[in-house]
Design an enzyme around this catalytic site. Structure first.
Site, short mmCIF file in Angstrom:
data_model
loop_
_atom_site.label_atom_id
_atom_site.label_comp_id
_atom_site.label_asym_id
_atom_site.label_seq_id
_atom_site.Cartn_x
_atom_site.Cartn_y
_atom_site.Cartn_z
N THR A 92 0.87 -1.18 0.00
CA THR A 92 0.00 0.00 0.00
C THR A 92 0.91 1.23 0.00
O THR A 92 1.06 1.89 1.02
CB THR A 92 -0.91 0.04 1.25
OG1 THR A 92 -0.09 -0.13 2.42
CG2 THR A 92 -1.96 -1.04 1.21
N GLU A 162 12.24 -5.36 8.48
CA GLU A 162 13.11 -5.89 7.44
C GLU A 162 14.45 -6.26 8.07
O GLU A 162 14.89 -5.62 9.01
CB GLU A 162 13.30 -4.84 6.34
CG GLU A 162 12.00 -4.63 5.59
CD GLU A 162 12.16 -3.76 4.35
OE1 GLU A 162 13.27 -3.65 3.81
OE2 GLU A 162 11.15 -3.18 3.95
N CYS A 270 8.05 1.82 5.15
CA CYS A 270 6.93 1.82 6.11
C CYS A 270 6.79 3.12 6.88
O CYS A 270 5.82 3.84 6.71
CB CYS A 270 7.07 0.66 7.08
SG CYS A 270 6.91 -0.93 6.26
C1 UDX Z 1 9.18 -0.78 10.62
C2 UDX Z 1 8.62 -1.29 11.95
O1 UDX Z 1 9.70 -1.41 12.89
C3 UDX Z 1 7.93 -2.63 11.75
O2 UDX Z 1 7.37 -3.07 12.96
C4 UDX Z 1 6.84 -2.46 10.71
O3 UDX Z 1 6.19 -3.67 10.46
C5 UDX Z 1 7.42 -1.91 9.42
O4 UDX Z 1 8.12 -0.69 9.68
P1 UDX Z 1 11.31 -1.35 9.11
O5 UDX Z 1 10.79 -0.38 8.11
O6 UDX Z 1 11.82 -2.67 8.65
O7 UDX Z 1 10.18 -1.70 10.19
O8 UDX Z 1 12.51 -0.62 9.84
P2 UDX Z 1 12.88 -0.19 11.33
O9 UDX Z 1 13.82 -1.17 11.88
O10 UDX Z 1 11.69 0.16 12.11
O11 UDX Z 1 13.71 1.13 11.02
C6 UDX Z 1 13.08 2.24 10.37
C7 UDX Z 1 14.04 3.38 10.18
O12 UDX Z 1 14.31 4.01 11.41
C8 UDX Z 1 15.39 3.01 9.59
O13 UDX Z 1 15.71 3.95 8.58
C9 UDX Z 1 16.34 3.13 10.76
O14 UDX Z 1 17.63 3.49 10.34
C10 UDX Z 1 15.69 4.23 11.57
N1 UDX Z 1 16.01 4.21 13.00
C11 UDX Z 1 15.65 3.16 13.78
C12 UDX Z 1 16.65 5.30 13.59
O15 UDX Z 1 16.98 6.28 12.90
N2 UDX Z 1 16.90 5.27 14.93
C13 UDX Z 1 16.57 4.22 15.72
O16 UDX Z 1 16.83 4.28 16.93
C14 UDX Z 1 15.91 3.13 15.12
#
Ligand code: UDX
Length: 443
Positions: A92, A162, A270
């Site tokens: 989506t 991911e 996401c």
């Molecule tokens: C996210 C949610 O965590 C997950 O539960 C949902 O189903 C989909 O979206 P994802 O997109 O795989 O998962 O990545 P995530 O690990 O959440 O990280 C998202 C972003 O945040 C990344 O760009 C990461 O670098 C950033 N991040 C994460 C930070 O900048 N600081 C942090 O402390 C944690």
């Protein structure tokens, strides 16, 4: 409903979520048929190859193709004939500037499946959708299915990260199912019986609450990241250190240390699109002020990218024109080759547009990056990328970069200057090797 182990499941959509779900459910003992309208993707999966990088998934795919529990098709008629339970796992994406979610794939999945449903069937959506979507789809399904109201729809959001998709599917931290139908609830319970027996909480809600759980979880995570990044902004001008600040906050277990990592901020398929779609939906529902803080969350996140570019520009004397810049990282986060809304590539392409020669290296995402940003240069190793650099920017914290040896890099760069966009390095260590080290939120 048939016994759990023998329940046949179709997984509609074989992108990141669908392919991972299909392979994991087969691993858990179900007979699974993965469906996608993209023939090339189905051919790849049938031959045992995963179309993206996800640790551990190749092995599961191969093992379960071999066991015969997992197969793939492009035919909705076949899926309808095969399965007792259909899981909708299509994307989506963000629709346009409005930020609203594009529901065309979800609608199309229901429209194509429904006409083949001639016996009582359960359909469960796992995609992330705006609140209110599932109720509309339930009515659409019953109207289009020959079996009518015996085709029932529930909504059960996924929470996969991911890079940890396999682990998060085999051992989910919670299962939420939105439904008021005992048949839907029973099917979903059967699906997750194994992890639930091992302690995974199982929550039954109405459709709307289930839809909201997902978007509000992502909104909360995005807010937490932007909160610490706002503190980084303040720390920089106030003379404080955001890394020490985050550590001190983390010992309060009401706050906790997870998702409190300051740096370049969030990207991916996401968090950014989900908070925008959530705001767009709140607007439609007439409760726009309730989520207006998410606009700030998004703005803080975007400012981190601009700030990273500013720091690099300062380091090289105020102008990118004609300079050589190395970017370490292209994926939106480590252990992934996903470049959707990648902060690293956003920064790299802005710097290139300001006249620098930018060379990017990433352990997994080079191919995708090259396709999406042909104007950038790419190298096959960190050292090759860093050759003659006036400044190096670390923008995705792969282990390979965290563990980089400053002495080795010193031998190839033109100037020993590094911007640590993820607060992933030890400044003392790098400075001791003669590097000018800068990071977000620190002195
Ligand atoms: C996210 C949610 O965590 C997950 O539960 C949902 O189903 C989909 O979206 P994802 O997109 O795989 O998962 O990545 P995530 O690990 O959440 O990280 C998202 C972003 O945040 C990344 O760009 C990461 O670098 C950033 N991040 C994460 C930070 O900048 N600081 C942090 O402390 C944690």
């Amino acid at each position: 409903m048939v016994e759990a182990e023998r329940m046949r499941v179709s997984v509609i959509g074989t992108g990141y979520l669908g392919a991972t779900t299909a392979a994991c459910l087969a691993e858990m003992g179900f007979e699974v048929l993965g469906l996608d309208v993209d023939e090339a993707k189905i051919d790849l999966l049938r031959s045992g190859r995963v179309p993206f990088y996800e640790p551990g998934l190749d092995e599961l795919l191969e093992a379960n193709l071999r066991s015969g529990r997992l197969s793939f098709t492009t035919s909705f008629a076949e899926a309808a004939g095969f399965a007792d339970l259909h899981l909708i796992c299509v994307g989506t994406p963000q629709r346009d500037e409005s930020g609203a979610a594009d529901l065309s794939y979800v609608n199309s999945a229901v429209d194509h499946l429904a006409p083949h449903l001639t016996r009582p069937t359960v359909v469960v959506g796992r995609s992330t959708v705006p609140v209110g979507t599932a109720a509309t789809l339930a009515a659409r399904l019953a109207a289009l299915a020959p079996v009518g109201e015996e085709a029932e729809l529930g909504w059960s959001p996924e929470f996969l990260r991911e890079g940890f998709g396999v682990e998060d599917t085999l051992r989910p931290n919670r299962i939420v199912i939105g439904t008021d139908s005992p048949r839907v609830e029973k099917a979903v319970r059967a699906l997750w019986q194994q992890p639930v027996n091992e302690g995974t909480p199982f929550l039954v809600t109405d459709l709307q609450t289930a839809e909201l759980v997902k978007v509000s979880a992502n909104a909360f995570l995005a807010t937490k990241i932007s909160f610490i990044n706002a503190m980084a902004e303040v720390s920089e001008v106030a003379g404080a250190d955001v890394i020490q600040l985050a550590e001190a906050l983390s010992y309060d277990d009401r706050i906790g240390g997870k998702f409190l990592g300051p740096g370049l901020g969030f990207g991916g398929g996401c968090l950014p699109k989900d908070i925008r779609a959530f705001m767009a939906r709140a607007d439609e529902l007439g409760v726009e002020p309730a989520l207006s803080f998410l606009r700030e969350v998004d703005a803080i996140n975007q400012r981190r990218r601009a700030r990273t570019i500013d720091i690099a520009r300062q380091l090289i004397g105020g102008n990118f024109a004609g300079r050589t810049v190395t970017v370490l990282g292209a994926a939106f986060k480590p252990n992934s080759d996903d470049i959707r809304d990648s902060p690293a590539l956003d920064v790299a392409s802005t710097i290139a547009s300001l006249g620098a020669r930018v060379t990017v290296y990433d352990p997994q995402a080079l191919e995708r990056a090259r396709e999406a940003h042909p104007q950038l240069n790419y190298a096959d190793s960190m050292l090759e990328a860093a050759r003659d650099a006036d400044v190096v920017l670390l923008l995705t914290e792969w282990a390979e970069f965290r563990e980089a040896n400053p002495e080795e890099l010193s031998a190839v760069v033109a100037q020993k200057r590094i911007v640590d966009g993820r607060n992933a390095l030890d400044p003392t260590y790098w400075r001791a090797s003669g590097w000018t080290y800068r990071a977000l939120g620190r002195q």
